[in-house]
Design an enzyme around this catalytic site. Structure first.
Site, PDB file in Angstrom:
ATOM      1  CB  CYS A 153      26.626 -28.043  21.103  1.00  0.00           C
ATOM      2  SG  CYS A 153      26.989 -26.669  20.422  1.00  0.00           S
TER       3      CYS A 153
ATOM      4  CG  HIS B 237      23.336 -24.436  23.395  1.00  0.00           C
ATOM      5  ND1 HIS B 237      24.130 -23.661  24.197  1.00  0.00           N
ATOM      6  CD2 HIS B 237      24.450 -24.931  22.748  1.00  0.00           C
ATOM      7  CE1 HIS B 237      25.823 -23.409  23.705  1.00  0.00           C
ATOM      8  NE2 HIS B 237      25.437 -24.038  22.201  1.00  0.00           N
TER       9      HIS B 237
END
Lengths: 349, 349
Positions: B129, B249
């Site tokens: 990710c 994130h």
């Protein structure tokens, strides 16, 4: 009883309340503590060494007979009252950004440049919280190997924005956990136009933006580092980010050292023996600093020291400290301790 | 009805449930979706386009007649069942780290290296990710100016560690807000010995530590970037940190470009027109990405682009994306779209 008369300006704030606690641990005799704040807070009471002290409104005359005045009530209050305190013979230790870059004012982290206080002309500035802990961690390395470059990304706690910001974060968190509407009225910066939630979020803005896209917080780290290390040449850049932590700033710090001979082991050795530092660096045993662990402690904690995989003289590390203590109140009280130790302030009575 | 038969392995997980949602938006015809999970979850139901589908236990035979299988149930499940799926004629898109560094397996971010999927031998890997969003943001800059160096510090969300980690964070937060005792049993890494609270904290460990003091998460970012950009020479270092955010994130990214001619304005222009990127970069109006804003969206958001104050070719930026979507489920479905678009998978029926 002999000893200093100490004034704390901003005694009801996040830093001011910690200043009172830290003064209880100070290595100098204290005759009296005067707690000063805004008119709104006058009449409230706070404890110093178990004794109740009434908080008074700050006026110019509050500083009569004060030996050392610790200021942490915002830059405008410092601008207004620090000269009044100096005029009355007090030495001011100012925790705001009002005087930090003034060439006449020493900017001091005692572990790094204690001797700078000898040149004070009445005011000594306490650096920004995020700068202080980085200086404590990097000075032992700088002294041994020199420093060419610093790149830092911060993970800063909400208490740096004051008591009301912490309350707002907790209210937001409660509401979010209950799937209820939440409000944001303080962060990223009380003085700015828009406000965003900090609970379960990260805000890449601390203080206002300058014209070149950096925030004042980032420029503080850059300019204060150069001043404290007396080094205009050092390459330094900062990205300052607020995260949902109550107290304890963390920093991902990349450095390039100037001289040969450094290694992870030698840097660990330097920091293991450095003043104000506690090395917490044992990845195999999951030992590294975290904000929750650092909160309430006076040390600067360093871990995750590792060599850059490409840059010969490059190292990374993770630096954590309580932003209200070493980042503010404790560093201010340490400066007062240095004034005492170096014989630079004689108690008036 | 014609179209693909798609299997989702790990259909009850944080990423698997998002894969089902993203498949509803896929740009290819779907005949059937098979939802696979552990024996424990078999019999549960999930919705796809409003239709209830019963979740089945994953077995080798589950992949009979499957055209494309999306895996996100952990590396060991991929190791066990991906070859079985390939044997039965399915193309596997694997979201675990099991095959990412396998030289026979393309590692794909469609905006960056879509053509790499042409060389697949049955398995295509979805990058980590934290790598994906950085690649989406940096590829337009790399294409124009080249990249010599990347230094990244991450601010990673808890959903990357799964549904149970998010639940634990919320439980910890509730208890902390009520001054009640709290437990930590999952983070920083389910497979490690010690566990620390993530609520109102920051943990400088994601995944396990390697012998040289880097975590596997950090090495994923380093090694996957080199593979995706087909550049072994690029200097890249990463510090990966978990913060108390549910999804989204964030990354503080420093780059050095190779060629002359770059500026903040030219990089903004490149990113304004880049696939998969949404530029949110207007500091004067406090426009920059945050995790809370990015959650639930498929784009990679970039802001706070600024020139390093010392390094001629150095730039800093702030990159945010939903780690479960572009960081996992959406990138996997995009790879399936690429397979369809390039005519690399023919539906079996």
């Amino acid at each position: 009883m002999s000893g200093y008369t100490i004034a704390v300006v901003g005694a009801t704030g996040a830093v001011g309340t910690k200043m009172i606690q830290m003064l209880e641990q100070a290595a100098f005799p204290i005759k009296e503590v005067k707690l000063l704040a805004s008119k709104r807070s006058a009449g409230k009471k706070a404890l110093f060494n178990g004794k109740e002290i009434e908080i008074q409104e700050t006026t110019a005359d509050s500083f009569e007979n004060v030996d050392i005045a610790l200021f942490s009530a915002g830059g405008s209050i410092s601008k207004q009252f620090a000269p009044e305190a100096v005029k009355r013979g007090a030495v001011v230790i100012d925790n705001t950004s009002a005087y930090r870059m003034d060439t006449e004012v020493p900017l001091v982290v005692p572990e790094v440049n204690e001797e700078a206080i000898r040149s004070h002309k009445g005011i000594i500035a306490n650096p920004n919280c995020s700068t202080i802990q980085m200086m404590v961690a990097l000075e032992p390395i700088r002294k041994q190997y020199g420093l060419d470059r610093i790149i830092v990304s911060t993970y800063q706690a909400v208490s740096g924005a004051g008591v009301s910001a912490v309350k707002e974060m907790k209210d937001q968190a409660k509401n979010m956990l209950n799937n209820e509407p939440f409000e944001a009225a303080i962060l990223p910066s009380g003085g700015d136009k828009k406000h965003f939630p900090i609970a379960f979020n990260a805000l890449p803005q601390i203080d206002l933006f300058t014209e070149d896209g950096y925030t004042f917080e980032e420029l503080k780290m850059i300019n204060e580092t150069k001043k404290i290390m007396s080094n205009d040449k050092i390459k330094i850049s900062a990205t300052c980010v607020r995260i949902p932590v109550v107290s304890g700033h963390a920093e991902s710090v990349y450095i390039e050292v100037k001289e040969d001979g450094a290694s992870v082991a030698s840097i660990q050795d330097l920091l293991r023996n450095a003043p104000g530092v506690e090395l917490q660096d044992d990845p195999a045993n999951q030992i590294y600093p975290t904000p929750l662990d650092a909160a309430g402690k006076k040390e600067t904690f360093v871990g995750r020291i590792r060599k850059d995989r490409d840059q010969e003289n490059g190292y990374h590390m993770w630096v954590v400290s309580d932003n209200l203590l070493k980042g503010a109140a404790w560093n201010s009280v340490q400066i007062a301790e240095s004034l005492y130790k170096l014989g630079l302030v004689k108690a008036k009575d």
